[in-house]
Design a protein around this motif. Structure first.
Motif, short mmCIF file in Angstrom:
data_model
loop_
_atom_site.label_atom_id
_atom_site.label_comp_id
_atom_site.label_asym_id
_atom_site.label_seq_id
_atom_site.Cartn_x
_atom_site.Cartn_y
_atom_site.Cartn_z
N SER A 7 54.83 5.93 44.53
CA SER A 7 53.12 5.59 44.58
C SER A 7 52.35 6.84 45.52
CB SER A 7 53.01 4.22 45.48
OG SER A 7 53.31 4.54 46.86
N GLY A 8 53.22 7.88 46.00
CA GLY A 8 52.57 8.66 46.89
C GLY A 8 52.30 8.30 48.34
N ARG A 9 52.51 7.17 48.59
CA ARG A 9 52.51 6.65 50.13
C ARG A 9 53.60 6.84 50.62
NH1 ARG A 9 48.43 1.35 49.30
NH2 ARG A 9 46.75 2.54 48.21
N SER A 10 53.69 6.56 51.98
CA SER A 10 55.04 6.79 52.92
C SER A 10 55.36 5.28 53.03
CB SER A 10 54.43 7.64 54.20
OG SER A 10 54.07 8.80 53.95
N PRO A 11 56.79 5.16 53.23
CA PRO A 11 57.10 4.04 53.96
C PRO A 11 56.70 3.90 55.29
CG PRO A 11 58.87 5.33 52.76
CD PRO A 11 57.93 6.28 52.99
N ALA A 12 57.02 2.59 55.73
CA ALA A 12 56.66 2.25 57.00
C ALA A 12 57.40 3.02 58.06
CB ALA A 12 56.80 0.77 57.20
N PRO A 13 56.86 3.63 59.01
CA PRO A 13 57.68 4.33 59.95
C PRO A 13 58.57 3.37 61.10
CG PRO A 13 55.32 4.68 60.66
CD PRO A 13 55.51 3.79 59.28
N PRO A 14 59.44 3.73 61.64
CA PRO A 14 60.01 2.83 62.65
C PRO A 14 59.09 3.24 64.06
CG PRO A 14 61.18 5.29 62.60
CD PRO A 14 60.19 5.05 61.27
N HIS A 15 59.13 2.17 64.91
CA HIS A 15 58.63 2.13 65.98
C HIS A 15 59.25 2.35 67.34
CE1 HIS A 15 54.58 1.37 64.14
NE2 HIS A 15 54.77 0.47 63.89
N ASP A 16 60.50 2.70 67.02
CA ASP A 16 61.56 3.04 68.00
C ASP A 16 61.31 4.55 68.44
OD1 ASP A 16 63.06 4.18 66.03
OD2 ASP A 16 64.64 2.53 66.08
N GLU A 17 62.40 4.86 69.19
CA GLU A 17 62.29 6.30 69.52
C GLU A 17 62.59 7.22 68.61
OE1 GLU A 17 66.47 4.99 70.48
OE2 GLU A 17 64.55 4.05 70.72
N THR A 18 63.08 6.64 67.68
CA THR A 18 63.53 7.76 66.39
C THR A 18 62.24 8.01 65.42
OG1 THR A 18 64.03 5.92 64.75
CG2 THR A 18 65.58 6.65 66.16
N GLY A 19 61.11 7.48 65.73
CA GLY A 19 59.89 7.53 65.01
C GLY A 19 58.89 8.55 65.60
N HIS A 20 57.66 8.28 65.11
CA HIS A 20 56.71 9.03 65.75
C HIS A 20 55.56 8.40 66.42
CE1 HIS A 20 53.83 8.12 62.65
NE2 HIS A 20 54.97 8.23 61.91
N THR A 21 55.70 7.04 66.69
CA THR A 21 54.72 6.30 67.11
C THR A 21 54.46 6.80 68.65
OG1 THR A 21 55.42 4.32 65.79
CG2 THR A 21 54.06 3.76 67.66
N TRP A 22 55.50 7.17 69.41
CA TRP A 22 55.28 7.59 70.71
C TRP A 22 54.58 8.95 70.94
CZ3 TRP A 22 58.21 11.86 72.27
CH2 TRP A 22 59.15 11.98 71.43
N HIS A 23 54.32 9.74 69.77
CA HIS A 23 53.52 10.82 70.12
C HIS A 23 51.96 10.75 70.14
CE1 HIS A 23 57.30 12.52 67.46
NE2 HIS A 23 57.47 12.67 68.76
N HIS A 24 51.68 9.47 69.75
CA HIS A 24 50.42 9.08 69.59
C HIS A 24 49.70 8.42 70.81
CE1 HIS A 24 50.14 10.24 65.36
NE2 HIS A 24 51.31 9.27 64.94
N SER A 25 48.57 8.71 71.13
CA SER A 25 47.75 8.20 72.40
C SER A 25 47.64 6.65 72.14
CB SER A 25 46.55 8.78 72.58
OG SER A 25 45.50 8.39 71.62
N ASP A 26 47.48 5.92 73.35
CA ASP A 26 47.13 4.34 73.29
C ASP A 26 45.88 4.26 72.12
OD1 ASP A 26 49.05 3.62 74.78
OD2 ASP A 26 47.92 3.66 76.56
N GLU A 27 44.86 5.12 72.35
CA GLU A 27 43.63 4.84 71.66
C GLU A 27 43.99 4.90 70.26
OE1 GLU A 27 39.31 6.88 70.69
OE2 GLU A 27 40.46 7.57 72.54
N VAL A 28 44.77 6.09 69.70
CA VAL A 28 44.98 6.14 68.36
C VAL A 28 45.88 4.88 67.67
CG1 VAL A 28 46.50 7.53 66.57
CG2 VAL A 28 44.67 8.70 68.22
N LEU A 29 46.93 4.73 68.67
CA LEU A 29 47.92 3.58 68.16
C LEU A 29 46.84 2.21 67.87
CD1 LEU A 29 50.89 3.95 70.36
CD2 LEU A 29 50.45 4.50 67.82
N PHE A 30 45.75 2.04 69.02
CA PHE A 30 45.20 0.84 68.68
C PHE A 30 44.23 0.74 67.62
CE2 PHE A 30 41.17 -1.63 69.44
CZ PHE A 30 41.67 -2.83 70.11
N ARG A 31 43.59 1.84 67.19
CA ARG A 31 42.89 2.11 66.09
C ARG A 31 43.43 1.89 64.70
NH1 ARG A 31 39.59 6.74 65.87
NH2 ARG A 31 38.50 5.80 64.18
N ILE A 32 44.78 2.53 64.89
CA ILE A 32 45.67 2.19 63.49
C ILE A 32 45.89 1.03 63.35
CG2 ILE A 32 47.90 2.75 62.42
CD1 ILE A 32 47.78 5.53 64.09
#
Length: 136
Positions: A56-81
């Motif tokens: 579809s051109g979209r990305s699969p849901a990323p992990p939220h553990d340390e192997t993903g990129h969630t921890w690269h984002h600020s609290d504000e960005v994560l909250f808004r997502i």
């Protein structure tokens, strides 16, 4: 299931350098199981081959553990997502299967989910994410 009222919302410091209470983390764990795990995995592992675009051109849901990129984002960005959805944050016609949860979860519930996710990260990732949050 939506938990309407949070008791025990104990944070030390500001939203970006806070430590959530065990009760808030437990509430976040339950909300995550109910609202997020179907796509992001029961163990925060994400979907298989999450870095490879789907047909579809979209990305699969990323992990939220340390192997993903969630921890690269600020609290504000994560909250808004979580609240507004990825496409609303990225803009530019970006399409994502990640919806916004503004009509499903309260701000406190979103923060509890994020507190749960962050509580699972090793110290290095937590420290990095806290620094990113404080810089914003």
């Amino acid at each position: 299931m939506i938990l309407a009222i949070f008791t025990g919302w104990h944070h030390a410091g500001t939203a970006s350098n806070s430590v959530a209470s065990a009760e808030v983390i437990a509430q976040g764990r339950q909300i995550y199981a109910d609202q997020c795990a179907a796509c992001h995995g029961a163990d925060l592992e994400g979907q298989p081959d999450w870095r490879t675009q789907l047909p579809s051109g979209r990305s699969p849901a990323p992990p939220h553990d340390e192997t993903g990129h969630t921890w690269h984002h600020s609290d504000e960005v994560l909250f808004r997502i979580v609240k507004e959805g990825t496409a609303a944050i990225v803009g530019g016609g970006y399409e994502s299967d990640m919806p916004g949860f503004a009509d499903v979860l309260s701000d406190a519930e979103i923060r509890a989910v994020l507190d749960f996710i962050k509580s699972t990260w090793p110290e290095r990732e937590r420290a990095y994410q806290e620094n990113v949050s404080q810089a914003n």
